[in-house]
Scaffold this motif. Structure first.
Motif, short mmCIF file in Angstrom:
data_model
loop_
_atom_site.label_atom_id
_atom_site.label_comp_id
_atom_site.label_asym_id
_atom_site.label_seq_id
_atom_site.Cartn_x
_atom_site.Cartn_y
_atom_site.Cartn_z
N PHE A 1 -0.25 11.16 4.28
CA PHE A 1 -0.98 12.39 5.35
C PHE A 1 -1.48 13.46 4.59
O PHE A 1 -0.97 13.93 3.63
CB PHE A 1 0.17 12.73 6.18
CG PHE A 1 0.03 13.71 7.20
CD1 PHE A 1 -0.72 13.21 8.21
CD2 PHE A 1 0.27 15.18 7.06
CE1 PHE A 1 -1.12 14.07 9.43
CE2 PHE A 1 -0.26 15.87 8.06
CZ PHE A 1 -0.74 15.31 9.35
N GLY B 1 9.19 4.38 3.30
CA GLY B 1 8.89 5.16 4.47
C GLY B 1 7.82 4.60 5.25
O GLY B 1 8.00 3.55 6.00
N LEU B 2 6.84 5.65 5.57
CA LEU B 2 5.55 5.14 6.34
C LEU B 2 4.91 3.73 5.73
O LEU B 2 4.03 3.02 6.38
CB LEU B 2 4.56 6.21 6.79
CG LEU B 2 5.03 7.41 7.54
CD1 LEU B 2 4.07 8.38 7.79
CD2 LEU B 2 5.80 6.94 9.00
N ASP C 1 3.64 8.55 0.74
CA ASP C 1 4.63 7.78 0.69
C ASP C 1 4.43 6.44 -0.15
O ASP C 1 3.53 5.76 0.11
CB ASP C 1 5.07 7.23 2.01
CG ASP C 1 5.84 8.02 3.14
OD1 ASP C 1 6.43 9.10 2.40
OD2 ASP C 1 6.40 7.67 4.09
N HIS D 1 1.08 -1.36 0.18
CA HIS D 1 -0.03 0.07 0.02
C HIS D 1 0.82 1.25 0.10
O HIS D 1 2.10 1.13 0.40
CB HIS D 1 -0.95 -0.14 1.27
CG HIS D 1 0.15 -0.41 2.52
ND1 HIS D 1 0.23 -1.60 2.82
CD2 HIS D 1 0.91 0.51 3.15
CE1 HIS D 1 0.95 -1.43 4.14
NE2 HIS D 1 1.14 -0.34 4.26
N THR E 1 5.38 -1.41 9.74
CA THR E 1 6.43 -0.90 8.84
C THR E 1 7.56 -1.52 9.43
O THR E 1 7.79 -1.40 10.66
CB THR E 1 6.19 0.46 8.50
OG1 THR E 1 7.09 0.47 7.28
CG2 THR E 1 6.71 1.24 9.74
N PRO E 2 8.29 -2.15 8.79
CA PRO E 2 9.49 -3.05 9.22
C PRO E 2 10.81 -2.24 9.59
O PRO E 2 10.99 -1.09 9.37
CB PRO E 2 9.74 -3.88 8.14
CG PRO E 2 9.60 -3.11 6.58
CD PRO E 2 8.22 -2.10 7.19
N GLY F 1 6.06 0.94 4.68
CA GLY F 1 7.28 0.24 4.50
C GLY F 1 6.97 -1.45 4.42
O GLY F 1 7.70 -2.16 4.00
N SER G 1 10.71 10.50 0.48
CA SER G 1 9.42 10.12 1.10
C SER G 1 8.67 11.62 1.10
O SER G 1 9.18 12.39 0.52
CB SER G 1 9.64 9.50 2.58
OG SER G 1 9.96 10.78 3.10
N MET G 2 7.66 11.55 1.86
CA MET G 2 6.79 12.91 2.21
C MET G 2 7.76 14.04 2.60
O MET G 2 7.17 15.06 2.82
CB MET G 2 5.57 12.44 2.86
CG MET G 2 5.55 11.83 4.20
SD MET G 2 4.12 11.68 5.16
CE MET G 2 3.41 10.56 4.41
N ARG G 3 8.92 13.42 3.09
CA ARG G 3 9.56 14.34 3.65
C ARG G 3 10.08 15.47 2.59
O ARG G 3 10.55 16.78 3.12
CB ARG G 3 10.79 13.88 4.39
CG ARG G 3 10.79 13.36 5.65
CD ARG G 3 10.71 14.44 6.68
NE ARG G 3 11.89 15.03 7.03
CZ ARG G 3 12.23 16.25 6.49
NH1 ARG G 3 11.31 17.11 6.08
NH2 ARG G 3 13.46 16.89 7.01
N GLY H 1 10.42 3.58 9.34
CA GLY H 1 9.33 4.63 8.56
C GLY H 1 10.38 5.86 7.85
O GLY H 1 10.95 5.34 7.03
N LEU H 2 10.05 7.00 8.24
CA LEU H 2 10.69 8.09 7.63
C LEU H 2 12.14 8.19 8.03
O LEU H 2 12.83 9.16 7.37
CB LEU H 2 9.96 9.34 7.88
CG LEU H 2 8.25 9.50 7.31
CD1 LEU H 2 7.82 10.70 7.79
CD2 LEU H 2 8.40 9.30 5.80
#
Lengths: 365, 365
Positions: free
Chosen positions: A80, A135-136, A130, A76, B188-189, A138, A101-103, B135-136
């Motif tokens: 955010f 990222g989130l 992401d 998936h 998330t891993p 993952g 990522s969304m960063r 994650g991020l």
């Protein structure tokens, strides 16, 4: 605050007016959020054969865990989102590039506001993605190995901050060492094999969920953005910062692969009736600075030479078939020194302003 | 705010009051953000020997890339923060548990507001952490292999939604299949070996940066939270949802390991003068429902039996040394059906309200 009020005079009306004004207007310092949150989109489910036994296999043991009969929900994207008060109709959906990522769209490396907050202030609903296995988002259904290879200087070059460890002259990037430290720490690895079909499915699922909107891509998501728009009618416009690959052309009109120092850039063929979709929505493409017209021995610049050349061919092709594409090399409109990340460069407000004007012009605000 | 009003018609007082009320109070529909953004904290830098040659090694080739002379910035945490208008003094810093990320505190699996937005509405500055290699904050200086093993049902059990695939009766979790789908997709891993010292360093660096605040932990971050507070004086209170491991006791007072079906829970020893720090700040610990007092054949419940037993011993020990710890099994205050995730269960507003009252009581608001 302290108010000393002796008798009722016009001064009260003034006070009330001031109070209402400061309350209902969007003051420069305040972002008013009607709604915000996060969710997963798209994805698949993997199932192992057999039956899960919660007594035998219900305890966590990383070295000896039966997967019999269990599922894994993965692949998936994670989103955010923030919807401001008095929101405009069309949201902006921001999709990061390779290794990011969304960063990308949040705070800049030197600590200023990124496009997330800049466009919230302009009252756009903002969705940050992401993509699957990043990222989130993952958790993927296929495993991978993360090598943790030292490669900061490779990306310093490809992202056109400079060459080796030297910044380019005039680059729109802070020379505070903390900024570069933060920039490197924005990168985050793939947590499974990178599969663009999964990415496209997740972003398309997002547009199914939220309805019409404008897709904003960066770098590696640029090509995936065209492919997503081919299959989702809710994408009403595309903004693409420095697309690097996966340009799609109608069958029979695909240009030859373009060689550059370090590789070659190939385009993708799609049937004409699919390609036509890209002629039905306004598109704008931006590139930053330090992109040469001629072959160079600097591979960090070289790959962008052919990306820009391919983007020019693509723009011509879409226009030839009736489309509306604007290609903007930022130095040509007076914005110089931009890296591969115009959305977070020192002049990102000017970069955002240009986009805002374009969105207005195309009725996408 | 202070009003000194000597003579004024009541209607004006009413008007001004109404206006100020609607302006400065948090209206139910609107979250007013003074500032928001993201940044990395902590982290290390790895460097490969040699000298980077930007011409030879400046192009991306995933199969043949020299790392000579390059760096890798990794092992940082990533933080997303929001400061509301008229913010309270002490921020809440939220730290996720095992296999999770900042998603824990955002939208709930069934689509309602999580603690991020709930506590913003209560005017707390809110900081959400992704710990190093998660994650991020995925970039770590050590590699790993992600197996993508099917294990949803294992976690369904350990997170106490139910056993096998059956929900517990009365569980505070939506029976809409979409909610469980979203819940699984929050996982998330690890993108590198899990090292609690790196995690603690990153969270401590965050408190160095933001100053005094309250740390809110969940599950695996619970024990790491005690350890972080040992080394950072800016942690002025700790809220711990379902801590599962790494309880710290003074040397000589460490309880025997507690066996349970599937493993055993050991405590950690620290010198008394370090331990004392945990007696100087208010601490509250919450556990949800479905935690048995006696040994059971359900491993998903079993591990929490000993976690709660250890938490009771720990609470006694901290109190004995003059500390202020409140241990709240939620069923004992009338909140039944909670899983391992009280912050996102169906009754998460009541769970948040209890925390809010405690924060007020301890002067942490």
């Amino acid at each position: 605050m302290k108010y000393i009020i002796f008798s009722i005079k016009p001064v009260y009306i003034f006070l009330i007016a001031i109070t209402f004004y400061s309350c209902s207007s969007t003051k420069s310092g305040i972002i008013k959020i009607q709604e915000q949150g996060s969710f997963a989109v798209g994805g698949t489910v993997k199932k192992s054969p057999g039956t899960f036994d919660p007594v035998e296999h219900g305890a966590f043991n990383p070295r000896n865990q039966s997967t019999e009969g269990q599922t894994l929900h993965g692949d998936h994207g994670t989103v955010f989102y923030q919807r401001p008060v008095n929101a405009r109709e069309l949201p902006l959906v921001f999709w990061h590039g390779f290794g990011q990522s969304m960063r990308t769209w949040q705070t800049t490396p030197d600590g200023r506001e990124g496009f997330q907050s800049i466009f919230l202030r302009k009252r756009f609903p903002v969705y940050l993605i992401d993509q699957p296995r990043r990222g989130l988002a993952g958790r993927g259904t296929e495993g991978t190995t993360i090598p943790a290879a030292t490669d900061d200087q490779l990306w310093f070059g490809i992202f056109r901050l400079g060459m080796g460890t030297e910044f380019y002259e005039g680059v729109q990037f802070s020379k505070d060492p903390q900024a570069l430290d933060q920039f490197f720490r924005q990168m985050t690895p793939d947590t499974g094999p990178l599969e663009i079909d999964l990415n496209i499915a997740a972003v398309s699922a997002l547009f199914d969920r939220i309805g019409p909107g404008v897709l904003v891509t960066h770098s590696h998501s640029g090509g995936q953005g065209w492919l997503t728009a081919l299959q989702n009618q809710n994408i009403k416009g595309i903004v693409s910062y420095e697309p690097g690959s996966n340009f799609v052309f109608p069958e029979g009109e695909v240009p030859e692969p373009m060689p550059y120092l370090g590789g070659q850039l190939s385009a993708r063929a799609v049937p004409m009736d699919e390609f036509k979709r890209l002629t039905e929505i306004p598109i704008i493409i931006y590139y930053g600075d330090y992109i040469p017209e001629e072959v160079t021995q600097n591979p960090g610049k070289e790959q962008w030479r052919v990306a820009l050349a391919m983007a020019r061919k693509w723009t011509e092709t879409v226009k030839k078939h009736g489309g509306d594409v604007t290609l903007v090399p930022l130095p040509e409109i007076g914005l110089e020194g931009n890296t591969h990340f115009p959305m977070s460069d020192l002049n990102n407000k000017e970069v955002a302003d240009h986009l805002f004007e374009w969105l207005k012009e195309k009725g996408l605000d």
